[in-house]
Motif scaffolding. Sequence first.
Motif, mmCIF file in Angstrom:
data_model
loop_
_atom_site.group_PDB
_atom_site.id
_atom_site.type_symbol
_atom_site.label_atom_id
_atom_site.label_comp_id
_atom_site.label_asym_id
_atom_site.label_seq_id
_atom_site.Cartn_x
_atom_site.Cartn_y
_atom_site.Cartn_z
ATOM 1 N N SER A 119 0.833 -1.198 0.000
ATOM 2 C CA SER A 119 0.000 0.000 0.000
ATOM 3 C C SER A 119 0.871 1.252 0.000
ATOM 4 O O SER A 119 1.859 1.316 0.740
ATOM 5 C CB SER A 119 -0.883 0.015 1.247
ATOM 6 O OG SER A 119 -1.584 1.245 1.333
ATOM 7 N N PRO A 120 0.470 2.252 -0.795
ATOM 8 C CA PRO A 120 1.190 3.522 -0.754
ATOM 9 C C PRO A 120 0.732 4.408 0.409
ATOM 10 O O PRO A 120 1.307 5.462 0.646
ATOM 11 C CB PRO A 120 0.851 4.161 -2.095
ATOM 12 C CG PRO A 120 -0.521 3.651 -2.397
ATOM 13 C CD PRO A 120 -0.544 2.241 -1.846
ATOM 14 N N CYS A 121 -0.296 3.971 1.123
ATOM 15 C CA CYS A 121 -0.869 4.766 2.219
ATOM 16 C C CYS A 121 -0.470 4.165 3.562
ATOM 17 O O CYS A 121 -0.946 3.088 3.945
ATOM 18 C CB CYS A 121 -2.396 4.794 2.106
ATOM 19 S SG CYS A 121 -2.965 5.508 0.556
ATOM 20 N N PHE A 122 0.410 4.862 4.252
ATOM 21 C CA PHE A 122 0.849 4.408 5.567
ATOM 22 C C PHE A 122 1.229 5.616 6.403
ATOM 23 O O PHE A 122 1.458 6.704 5.880
ATOM 24 C CB PHE A 122 2.017 3.417 5.458
ATOM 25 C CG PHE A 122 3.214 3.943 4.730
ATOM 26 C CD1 PHE A 122 4.203 4.652 5.400
ATOM 27 C CD2 PHE A 122 3.368 3.734 3.371
ATOM 28 C CE1 PHE A 122 5.311 5.136 4.743
ATOM 29 C CE2 PHE A 122 4.474 4.210 2.692
ATOM 30 C CZ PHE A 122 5.455 4.920 3.377
ATOM 31 N N ASN A 123 1.279 5.409 7.705
ATOM 32 C CA ASN A 123 1.658 6.469 8.651
ATOM 33 C C ASN A 123 2.937 6.090 9.353
ATOM 34 O O ASN A 123 3.092 4.955 9.818
ATOM 35 C CB ASN A 123 0.579 6.663 9.723
ATOM 36 C CG ASN A 123 -0.580 7.471 9.228
ATOM 37 O OD1 ASN A 123 -0.451 8.240 8.289
ATOM 38 N ND2 ASN A 123 -1.717 7.290 9.860
ATOM 39 N N GLY A 124 3.817 7.055 9.485
ATOM 40 C CA GLY A 124 5.029 6.902 10.282
ATOM 41 C C GLY A 124 5.987 5.860 9.776
ATOM 42 O O GLY A 124 5.642 5.029 8.946
ATOM 43 N N MET A 125 7.216 5.953 10.254
ATOM 44 C CA MET A 125 8.255 4.992 9.892
ATOM 45 C C MET A 125 9.050 4.613 11.127
ATOM 46 O O MET A 125 9.318 5.449 11.981
ATOM 47 C CB MET A 125 9.213 5.596 8.867
ATOM 48 C CG MET A 125 8.602 5.869 7.529
ATOM 49 S SD MET A 125 9.911 6.479 6.442
ATOM 50 C CE MET A 125 8.935 6.957 5.033
ATOM 51 N N ILE A 126 9.412 3.349 11.203
ATOM 52 C CA ILE A 126 10.265 2.837 12.264
ATOM 53 C C ILE A 126 11.509 2.265 11.592
ATOM 54 O O ILE A 126 11.394 1.400 10.726
ATOM 55 C CB ILE A 126 9.567 1.712 13.052
ATOM 56 C CG1 ILE A 126 8.294 2.211 13.712
ATOM 57 C CG2 ILE A 126 10.514 1.094 14.071
ATOM 58 C CD1 ILE A 126 7.413 1.101 14.256
ATOM 59 N N ALA A 127 12.669 2.742 11.977
ATOM 60 C CA ALA A 127 13.926 2.174 11.492
ATOM 61 C C ALA A 127 14.325 1.071 12.462
ATOM 62 O O ALA A 127 14.661 1.340 13.615
ATOM 63 C CB ALA A 127 15.005 3.240 11.405
ATOM 64 N N GLY A 149 -5.338 -0.283 4.042
ATOM 65 C CA GLY A 149 -5.596 -1.278 3.006
ATOM 66 C C GLY A 149 -5.553 -2.680 3.570
ATOM 67 O O GLY A 149 -5.037 -2.917 4.671
ATOM 68 N N THR A 150 -6.093 -3.594 2.806
ATOM 69 C CA THR A 150 -6.087 -5.012 3.159
ATOM 70 C C THR A 150 -5.762 -5.819 1.917
ATOM 71 O O THR A 150 -5.912 -5.344 0.792
ATOM 72 C CB THR A 150 -7.450 -5.475 3.713
ATOM 73 O OG1 THR A 150 -8.462 -5.201 2.736
ATOM 74 C CG2 THR A 150 -7.788 -4.772 5.012
ATOM 75 N N LEU A 151 -5.332 -7.028 2.136
ATOM 76 C CA LEU A 151 -5.058 -7.913 1.012
ATOM 77 C C LEU A 151 -6.352 -8.250 0.285
ATOM 78 O O LEU A 151 -7.411 -8.362 0.915
ATOM 79 C CB LEU A 151 -4.433 -9.214 1.499
ATOM 80 C CG LEU A 151 -3.005 -9.151 2.023
ATOM 81 C CD1 LEU A 151 -2.601 -10.515 2.575
ATOM 82 C CD2 LEU A 151 -2.041 -8.713 0.942
ATOM 83 N N PRO A 152 -6.289 -8.444 -1.021
ATOM 84 C CA PRO A 152 -7.477 -8.915 -1.736
ATOM 85 C C PRO A 152 -7.921 -10.264 -1.162
ATOM 86 O O PRO A 152 -7.084 -11.058 -0.714
ATOM 87 C CB PRO A 152 -6.988 -9.069 -3.181
ATOM 88 C CG PRO A 152 -5.775 -8.204 -3.275
ATOM 89 C CD PRO A 152 -5.156 -8.224 -1.903
#
Length: 117
Positions: free
Chosen positions: A54-62, A91-94
């Motif tokens: 998904s291109p839609c996500f919040n935040g990042m964790i390294a 989003g969810t998997l098809p």
Amino acid sequence: MSIETIPKNMRGLRACLVCSLIKSLQQFVDDGCDNCEKFLHLKGDNERTIDCTSPCFNGMIAAMDPNDSWVCKWKNISRKHRGIYAVSTSGTLPPRIAAELRDMGVRYTARMRDATQ
């Protein structure tokens, strides 16, 4: 962590809908998902990669040392590969892919953010 795992550009990033690993679309197509490739089979399949990320996500964790990070334990990624992970995804998997995973005995839980956030 392999340098190939780290996104090379901040544009066009996508998060795996199963493990939340962040890479570019091209990195997923070229190398697959470091955590989920054995059952998602993204490598070389552009359409399946789009379906499973998904291109839609919040935040990042390294995650440099996922086994020793309280943040990785909190986000249930402590047993994953080093990399950059989304805090939450949209989003969810098809259904057909979710059914494939279920048939293989792979537990899939959507990593979606709350609607209130």
